[in-house]
Design a protein around this motif. Structure first.
Motif, PDB file in Angstrom:
ATOM      1  N   GLY A  33      42.810  28.835  23.270  1.00  0.00           N
ATOM      2  CA  GLY A  33      43.428  29.599  24.345  1.00  0.00           C
ATOM      3  C   GLY A  33      44.937  29.488  24.391  1.00  0.00           C
ATOM      4  N   GLN A  34      45.460  28.277  24.218  1.00  0.00           N
ATOM      5  CA  GLN A  34      46.909  28.079  24.342  1.00  0.00           C
ATOM      6  C   GLN A  34      47.649  28.208  23.015  1.00  0.00           C
ATOM      7  OE1 GLN A  34      47.155  24.238  26.253  1.00  0.00           O
ATOM      8  NE2 GLN A  34      46.386  25.004  28.210  1.00  0.00           N
ATOM      9  N   LEU A  35      47.065  27.661  21.943  1.00  0.00           N
ATOM     10  CA  LEU A  35      47.738  27.711  20.645  1.00  0.00           C
ATOM     11  C   LEU A  35      47.352  28.939  19.819  1.00  0.00           C
ATOM     12  CD1 LEU A  35      47.517  23.947  19.586  1.00  0.00           C
ATOM     13  CD2 LEU A  35      49.374  25.135  20.778  1.00  0.00           C
ATOM     14  N   GLY A  36      46.240  29.573  20.184  1.00  0.00           N
ATOM     15  CA  GLY A  36      45.829  30.799  19.490  1.00  0.00           C
ATOM     16  C   GLY A  36      45.248  30.571  18.111  1.00  0.00           C
ATOM     17  N   ILE A  37      44.665  29.405  17.860  1.00  0.00           N
ATOM     18  CA  ILE A  37      44.070  29.128  16.550  1.00  0.00           C
ATOM     19  C   ILE A  37      42.794  29.950  16.391  1.00  0.00           C
ATOM     20  CG2 ILE A  37      43.018  27.351  15.090  1.00  0.00           C
ATOM     21  CD1 ILE A  37      44.901  25.332  16.356  1.00  0.00           C
ATOM     22  N   ASP A  38      42.671  30.632  15.281  1.00  0.00           N
ATOM     23  CA  ASP A  38      41.519  31.477  15.003  1.00  0.00           C
ATOM     24  C   ASP A  38      40.270  30.622  14.755  1.00  0.00           C
ATOM     25  OD1 ASP A  38      39.690  33.090  13.015  1.00  0.00           O
ATOM     26  OD2 ASP A  38      41.051  34.570  13.875  1.00  0.00           O
ATOM     27  N   CYS A  39      39.123  31.124  15.187  1.00  0.00           N
ATOM     28  CA  CYS A  39      37.851  30.406  15.007  1.00  0.00           C
ATOM     29  C   CYS A  39      37.637  29.989  13.559  1.00  0.00           C
ATOM     30  CB  CYS A  39      36.680  31.287  15.443  1.00  0.00           C
ATOM     31  SG  CYS A  39      36.788  31.923  17.125  1.00  0.00           S
ATOM     32  N   ARG A  40      38.015  30.870  12.633  1.00  0.00           N
ATOM     33  CA  ARG A  40      37.736  30.648  11.220  1.00  0.00           C
ATOM     34  C   ARG A  40      38.535  29.509  10.604  1.00  0.00           C
ATOM     35  NH1 ARG A  40      38.475  36.994  10.272  1.00  0.00           N
ATOM     36  NH2 ARG A  40      39.951  36.535  11.957  1.00  0.00           N
ATOM     37  N   TYR A  41      39.588  29.074  11.281  1.00  0.00           N
ATOM     38  CA  TYR A  41      40.379  27.971  10.738  1.00  0.00           C
ATOM     39  C   TYR A  41      39.559  26.687  10.695  1.00  0.00           C
ATOM     40  CZ  TYR A  41      44.250  24.780   9.925  1.00  0.00           C
ATOM     41  OH  TYR A  41      45.069  23.818   9.389  1.00  0.00           O
ATOM     42  N   CYS A  42      38.782  26.443  11.745  1.00  0.00           N
ATOM     43  CA  CYS A  42      37.946  25.239  11.799  1.00  0.00           C
ATOM     44  C   CYS A  42      36.509  25.513  11.343  1.00  0.00           C
ATOM     45  CB  CYS A  42      37.910  24.682  13.216  1.00  0.00           C
ATOM     46  SG  CYS A  42      39.512  24.092  13.819  1.00  0.00           S
ATOM     47  N   HIS A  43      36.000  26.698  11.646  1.00  0.00           N
ATOM     48  CA  HIS A  43      34.629  27.055  11.279  1.00  0.00           C
ATOM     49  C   HIS A  43      34.692  28.029  10.098  1.00  0.00           C
ATOM     50  CE1 HIS A  43      33.392  25.048  14.948  1.00  0.00           C
ATOM     51  NE2 HIS A  43      34.273  25.759  15.621  1.00  0.00           N
ATOM     52  N   ASN A  44      35.056  27.494   8.939  1.00  0.00           N
ATOM     53  CA  ASN A  44      35.407  28.357   7.814  1.00  0.00           C
ATOM     54  C   ASN A  44      34.216  28.925   7.049  1.00  0.00           C
ATOM     55  OD1 ASN A  44      34.596  26.023   6.464  1.00  0.00           O
ATOM     56  ND2 ASN A  44      36.701  25.317   6.161  1.00  0.00           N
ATOM     57  N   GLY A  45      32.995  28.606   7.464  1.00  0.00           N
ATOM     58  CA  GLY A  45      31.844  29.183   6.785  1.00  0.00           C
ATOM     59  C   GLY A  45      31.220  30.329   7.543  1.00  0.00           C
TER      60      GLY A  45
ATOM     61  N   SER B 108      25.662  28.800   8.190  1.00  0.00           N
ATOM     62  CA  SER B 108      26.275  27.841   9.103  1.00  0.00           C
ATOM     63  C   SER B 108      27.764  28.133   9.255  1.00  0.00           C
ATOM     64  CB  SER B 108      26.089  26.408   8.572  1.00  0.00           C
ATOM     65  OG  SER B 108      26.819  25.483   9.347  1.00  0.00           O
ATOM     66  N   ALA B 109      28.242  28.078  10.499  1.00  0.00           N
ATOM     67  CA  ALA B 109      29.673  28.295  10.729  1.00  0.00           C
ATOM     68  C   ALA B 109      30.492  27.132  10.196  1.00  0.00           C
ATOM     69  CB  ALA B 109      29.939  28.477  12.221  1.00  0.00           C
ATOM     70  N   GLY B 110      29.876  25.948  10.147  1.00  0.00           N
ATOM     71  CA  GLY B 110      30.563  24.768   9.650  1.00  0.00           C
ATOM     72  C   GLY B 110      31.320  24.040  10.750  1.00  0.00           C
ATOM     73  N   LEU B 111      31.365  22.733  10.633  1.00  0.00           N
ATOM     74  CA  LEU B 111      32.140  21.904  11.553  1.00  0.00           C
ATOM     75  C   LEU B 111      33.417  21.455  10.851  1.00  0.00           C
ATOM     76  CD1 LEU B 111      29.242  19.780  13.072  1.00  0.00           C
ATOM     77  CD2 LEU B 111      30.513  21.617  14.170  1.00  0.00           C
ATOM     78  N   PRO B 112      34.505  21.316  11.580  1.00  0.00           N
ATOM     79  CA  PRO B 112      35.785  21.007  10.928  1.00  0.00           C
ATOM     80  C   PRO B 112      35.794  19.634  10.257  1.00  0.00           C
ATOM     81  CG  PRO B 112      35.965  20.820  13.305  1.00  0.00           C
ATOM     82  CD  PRO B 112      34.642  21.448  13.035  1.00  0.00           C
ATOM     83  N   ALA B 113      36.252  19.609   9.028  1.00  0.00           N
ATOM     84  CA  ALA B 113      36.426  18.344   8.320  1.00  0.00           C
ATOM     85  C   ALA B 113      37.638  17.611   8.885  1.00  0.00           C
ATOM     86  CB  ALA B 113      36.607  18.595   6.833  1.00  0.00           C
ATOM     87  N   THR B 114      37.662  16.314   8.686  1.00  0.00           N
ATOM     88  CA  THR B 114      38.779  15.499   9.174  1.00  0.00           C
ATOM     89  C   THR B 114      40.107  16.011   8.623  1.00  0.00           C
ATOM     90  OG1 THR B 114      37.351  13.567   9.335  1.00  0.00           O
ATOM     91  CG2 THR B 114      39.716  13.165   9.270  1.00  0.00           C
ATOM     92  N   GLU B 115      40.087  16.445   7.360  1.00  0.00           N
ATOM     93  CA  GLU B 115      41.321  16.927   6.734  1.00  0.00           C
ATOM     94  C   GLU B 115      41.898  18.136   7.474  1.00  0.00           C
ATOM     95  OE1 GLU B 115      39.225  14.377   3.972  1.00  0.00           O
ATOM     96  OE2 GLU B 115      38.581  16.094   5.181  1.00  0.00           O
ATOM     97  N   ILE B 116      41.017  18.974   8.043  1.00  0.00           N
ATOM     98  CA  ILE B 116      41.507  20.125   8.800  1.00  0.00           C
ATOM     99  C   ILE B 116      42.245  19.662  10.047  1.00  0.00           C
ATOM    100  CG2 ILE B 116      40.782  22.119  10.180  1.00  0.00           C
ATOM    101  CD1 ILE B 116      38.590  22.622   8.168  1.00  0.00           C
TER     102      ILE B 116
ATOM    103  N   PHE C  45      18.753  31.091  11.498  1.00  0.00           N
ATOM    104  CA  PHE C  45      19.889  31.818  12.069  1.00  0.00           C
ATOM    105  C   PHE C  45      21.022  31.844  11.061  1.00  0.00           C
ATOM    106  CE2 PHE C  45      23.908  32.228  14.275  1.00  0.00           C
ATOM    107  CZ  PHE C  45      23.661  33.290  15.133  1.00  0.00           C
ATOM    108  N   ASN C  46      21.598  33.012  10.859  1.00  0.00           N
ATOM    109  CA  ASN C  46      22.672  33.175   9.887  1.00  0.00           C
ATOM    110  C   ASN C  46      23.916  33.710  10.594  1.00  0.00           C
ATOM    111  OD1 ASN C  46      24.404  34.415   7.835  1.00  0.00           O
ATOM    112  ND2 ASN C  46      22.724  33.988   6.422  1.00  0.00           N
ATOM    113  N   HIS C  47      24.966  32.891  10.641  1.00  0.00           N
ATOM    114  CA  HIS C  47      26.198  33.312  11.301  1.00  0.00           C
ATOM    115  C   HIS C  47      26.839  34.514  10.610  1.00  0.00           C
ATOM    116  CE1 HIS C  47      26.206  29.528  13.599  1.00  0.00           C
ATOM    117  NE2 HIS C  47      27.078  30.120  14.382  1.00  0.00           N
ATOM    118  N   SER C  48      26.859  34.490   9.283  1.00  0.00           N
ATOM    119  CA  SER C  48      27.580  35.542   8.555  1.00  0.00           C
ATOM    120  C   SER C  48      26.991  36.922   8.817  1.00  0.00           C
ATOM    121  CB  SER C  48      27.581  35.244   7.052  1.00  0.00           C
ATOM    122  OG  SER C  48      26.269  35.262   6.514  1.00  0.00           O
TER     123      SER C  48
END
Length: 218
Positions: A60-72, A78-86, A128-131
């Motif tokens: 909401g405040q920084l405007g980070i796109d969903c796909r940045y953390c949920h890159n799948g 699966s949408a994927g959960l953010p890795a520590t490196e992200i 369930f398939n996110h894509s």
């Protein structure tokens, strides 16, 4: 011949029978209400996480796109959960000594992933398939709600079979152009009804087969 039952027996019998029927109806009604209540569905309840990640701040405040953390989400079931490196892409420079981010720094140092608690999930026997959904124009906020207003992530919808089937029977109200699937608080154009009708054909959406058992149970 002597009378075996008192005259009041008929009234007592009717009372017992009708009372039993009413009790069963009340139990059925209460059971249905319980199954749909947040007590069992978990709607509105935030899950405890190893790090109190705020979607309200990041989305909401920084405007980070969903796909940045949920890159799948666009290519995988699966949408994927953010890795520590992200996380550390930013937090190696920002809030580097914040106490709440200690689990992230430890995760990176030990090369051990964080154990995020799933907030939105379906039973193991449900496929369930996110894509498929996002590429057919079903937006993130349709199922996950206004995550950009959530300080802590909570389930927004019950994700029950009844809820899913409602959309599968009539998907048009939940469709939008796929390029807008990741927008929050999307404002549809005035001709959205025509757009949705065209999307059903253009995106090859078939409501007549979307309630077949094999679609979700494979």
């Amino acid at each position: 011949m002597p009378q075996i039952f008192a005259r009041s027996a008929n009234g007592i019998t009717r009372f017992v029978l009708w009372g039993g029927v009413c009790t069963m109806l009340l139990v059925a009604t209460a059971g249905t209400a319980l199954l749909r209540s947040s007590f069992l569905t978990g709607v509105g309840e935030a899950a405890a996480q190893p790090v109190p990640f705020s979607h309200k701040h990041h989305v909401g405040q920084l405007g980070i796109d969903c796909r940045y953390c949920h890159n799948g989400v666009e290519t995988s079931n699966s949408a994927g959960l953010p890795a520590t490196e992200i996380c550390m892409t930013c937090h190696s420079q920002l809030y580097t000594n914040a106490a709440m981010l200690a689990p992230i720094r430890t995760s990176l140092a030990r090369s051990q992933p964080l154990h995020w608690q799933r907030v939105n999930s379906v039973p193991d026997f449900v496929y369930f398939n996110h894509s498929i959904h996002v590429n057919k124009g079903v937006a993130c906020e349709t199922c996950h709600g206004a995550v950009d207003d959530m300080p802590l992530m909570a389930r927004a919808e019950p994700l029950s079979m009844e809820w899913c089937l409602g959309c599968h029977r009539d998907p048009e109200p939940n469709l939008r152009p796929p390029q807008d699937a990741f927008l929050m608080h999307w404002n549809p154009p005035e001709d959205i009804a025509k757009i949705r009708q065209s999307l059903v054909k253009l995106l090859d959406v078939h409501p007549e087969t979307m309630t077949d058992c094999y679609v979700c149970h494979r």
